[in-house]
Write an enzyme that holds these catalytic residues in place. Structure first.
Site, PDB file in Angstrom:
ATOM      1  N   TYR A  93       4.205   1.017   2.237  1.00 26.78           N
ATOM      2  CA  TYR A  93       4.612   1.401   0.884  1.00 26.78           C
ATOM      3  C   TYR A  93       5.906   2.226   0.876  1.00 26.78           C
ATOM      4  O   TYR A  93       6.169   2.951  -0.087  1.00 26.78           O
ATOM      5  CB  TYR A  93       3.481   2.179   0.206  1.00 26.78           C
ATOM      6  CG  TYR A  93       2.378   1.275  -0.351  1.00 26.78           C
ATOM      7  CD1 TYR A  93       2.668   0.224  -1.224  1.00 26.78           C
ATOM      8  CD2 TYR A  93       1.039   1.496  -0.006  1.00 26.78           C
ATOM      9  CE1 TYR A  93       1.663  -0.589  -1.732  1.00 26.78           C
ATOM     10  CE2 TYR A  93       0.014   0.682  -0.516  1.00 26.78           C
ATOM     11  CZ  TYR A  93       0.345  -0.352  -1.386  1.00 26.78           C
ATOM     12  OH  TYR A  93      -0.647  -1.159  -1.903  1.00 26.78           O
ATOM     13  N   ASN A 142      -6.173  -1.108  -8.434  1.00 29.58           N
ATOM     14  CA  ASN A 142      -5.926  -2.449  -8.990  1.00 29.58           C
ATOM     15  C   ASN A 142      -6.290  -3.575  -8.019  1.00 29.58           C
ATOM     16  O   ASN A 142      -5.752  -4.676  -8.080  1.00 29.58           O
ATOM     17  CB  ASN A 142      -4.496  -2.566  -9.531  1.00 29.58           C
ATOM     18  CG  ASN A 142      -3.450  -2.363  -8.458  1.00 29.58           C
ATOM     19  OD1 ASN A 142      -3.775  -2.168  -7.285  1.00 29.58           O
ATOM     20  ND2 ASN A 142      -2.186  -2.416  -8.835  1.00 29.58           N
ATOM     21  N   HIS A 172      -3.366  -6.279  -3.202  1.00 31.27           N
ATOM     22  CA  HIS A 172      -1.925  -6.220  -2.944  1.00 31.27           C
ATOM     23  C   HIS A 172      -1.456  -7.616  -2.580  1.00 31.27           C
ATOM     24  O   HIS A 172      -2.163  -8.353  -1.899  1.00 31.27           O
ATOM     25  CB  HIS A 172      -1.618  -5.280  -1.766  1.00 31.27           C
ATOM     26  CG  HIS A 172      -0.210  -5.448  -1.267  1.00 31.27           C
ATOM     27  ND1 HIS A 172       0.859  -4.811  -1.854  1.00 31.27           N
ATOM     28  CD2 HIS A 172       0.311  -6.244  -0.289  1.00 31.27           C
ATOM     29  CE1 HIS A 172       1.976  -5.197  -1.245  1.00 31.27           C
ATOM     30  NE2 HIS A 172       1.670  -6.060  -0.290  1.00 31.27           N
ATOM     31  N   GLU A 196       5.652  -7.728   5.827  1.00 31.93           N
ATOM     32  CA  GLU A 196       4.263  -7.272   5.750  1.00 31.93           C
ATOM     33  C   GLU A 196       3.361  -8.057   6.708  1.00 31.93           C
ATOM     34  O   GLU A 196       2.456  -7.493   7.319  1.00 31.93           O
ATOM     35  CB  GLU A 196       3.780  -7.346   4.295  1.00 31.93           C
ATOM     36  CG  GLU A 196       4.525  -6.349   3.417  1.00 31.93           C
ATOM     37  CD  GLU A 196       4.303  -6.515   1.918  1.00 31.93           C
ATOM     38  OE1 GLU A 196       3.544  -7.420   1.505  1.00 31.93           O
ATOM     39  OE2 GLU A 196       4.892  -5.724   1.149  1.00 31.93           O
TER      40      GLU A 196
HETATM   41  P1  IDP Z   1       2.432  -4.295  -7.126  1.00 32.31           P
HETATM   42  O1  IDP Z   1       1.244  -3.874  -6.278  1.00 32.31           O
HETATM   43  O2  IDP Z   1       1.980  -5.043  -8.358  1.00 32.31           O
HETATM   44  O3  IDP Z   1       3.487  -5.024  -6.332  1.00 32.31           O
HETATM   45  P2  IDP Z   1       4.176  -1.945  -7.106  1.00 32.31           P
HETATM   46  O4  IDP Z   1       5.065  -1.548  -8.231  1.00 32.31           O
HETATM   47  O5  IDP Z   1       4.820  -2.470  -5.854  1.00 32.31           O
HETATM   48  O6  IDP Z   1       3.095  -2.964  -7.694  1.00 32.31           O
HETATM   49  O7  IDP Z   1       3.293  -0.662  -6.744  1.00 32.31           O
HETATM   50  C1  IDP Z   1       2.522  -0.627  -5.578  1.00 32.31           C
HETATM   51  C2  IDP Z   1       1.185  -0.035  -5.900  1.00 32.31           C
HETATM   52  O8  IDP Z   1       1.342   1.330  -6.240  1.00 32.31           O
HETATM   53  C3  IDP Z   1       0.475  -0.650  -7.095  1.00 32.31           C
HETATM   54  O9  IDP Z   1      -0.272  -1.798  -6.775  1.00 32.31           O
HETATM   55  C4  IDP Z   1      -0.423   0.476  -7.580  1.00 32.31           C
HETATM   56  O10 IDP Z   1      -1.690   0.455  -6.910  1.00 32.31           O
HETATM   57  C5  IDP Z   1       0.335   1.713  -7.162  1.00 32.31           C
HETATM   58  N1  IDP Z   1       0.976   2.325  -8.337  1.00 32.31           N
HETATM   59  C6  IDP Z   1       2.037   1.857  -9.025  1.00 32.31           C
HETATM   60  N2  IDP Z   1       2.338   2.680 -10.044  1.00 32.31           N
HETATM   61  C7  IDP Z   1       1.434   3.687  -9.999  1.00 32.31           C
HETATM   62  C8  IDP Z   1       1.205   4.868 -10.799  1.00 32.31           C
HETATM   63  O11 IDP Z   1       1.936   5.149 -11.765  1.00 32.31           O
HETATM   64  N3  IDP Z   1       0.156   5.654 -10.418  1.00 32.31           N
HETATM   65  C9  IDP Z   1      -0.652   5.371  -9.346  1.00 32.31           C
HETATM   66  N4  IDP Z   1      -0.463   4.274  -8.584  1.00 32.31           N
HETATM   67  C10 IDP Z   1       0.559   3.455  -8.896  1.00 32.31           C
END
Ligand code: IDP
Length: 148
Positions: A49, A112, A115, A126
């Site tokens: 990350y 969520n 990944h 990755e």
């Molecule tokens: P993605 O997983 O859809 O590619 P990214 O923007 O790359 O999204 O963010 C990586 C991960 O960081 C997200 O899947 C989510 O779990 C976490 N994340 C993103 N924004 C936030 C936030 O505002 N609070 C907490 N976790 C976040």
């Protein structure tokens, strides 16, 4: 053929969603070429990350992704990187449409469920981070003539 890195996050493993998620990608027609259940180290989480290291949620994200086992997977197929992202749904599950993994099973951006690599460059990076060369399998799948 294109490959991508997908990972069921600790919340997805704890909520018994590994089978459901694998089923969706299998049913679509993608080929599983690598998989393992593992606990991510602090170092690996920070590298994986790395692009988010200046973001306010970085610490929370690293703590969460290392908090329990994840199910790391390598999938292969035509357009699999973009298609898997579409099947996952938007980062915020409340904005993800029904029918997507996050839309069907998630409630918060921090938890969520899944990944998936967002580009060819991240997929390559990755896959190398999570799998050794001998951990990815090359084989012919019986149904490929019925899919392509
Ligand atoms: P993605 O997983 O859809 O590619 P990214 O923007 O790359 O999204 O963010 C990586 C991960 O960081 C997200 O899947 C989510 O779990 C976490 N994340 C993103 N924004 C936030 C936030 O505002 N609070 C907490 N976790 C976040």
């Amino acid at each position: 053929m294109e490959k991508t890195f997908l990972m069921v996050k600790p919340d997805g493993v704890q909520r018994n969603l590994v089978g459901e998620i694998v089923r969706r990608f299998e049913s679509k027609g993608f080929k599983l070429v690598g998989a393992k259940l593992m606990v991510i180290s602090d170092d690996l989480a920070k590298t994986h990350y790395g692009e988010h290291k200046e973001r306010p949620f970085f610490g929370e994200l690293v703590d969460f992704i290392t908090s329990g086992p994840v199910f790391a997977m390598a999938w292969e197929g035509e357009n699999v990187i973009t298609s898997a992202r579409d099947m996952m749904g938007k980062t915020n599950p409340l904005e993800a449409v029904s029918g997507t993994i996050r839309g069907d099973f998630g409630m918060t951006v921090g938890k969520n469920i899944i990944h998936g690599s967002d580009s060819a460059e991240s997929a390559e990076r990755e896959l190398k981070l999570f799998f050794g060369e001998n951990e990815l399998t090359s084989y012919v799948k019986q149904d490929s003539d019925w899919i392509y």
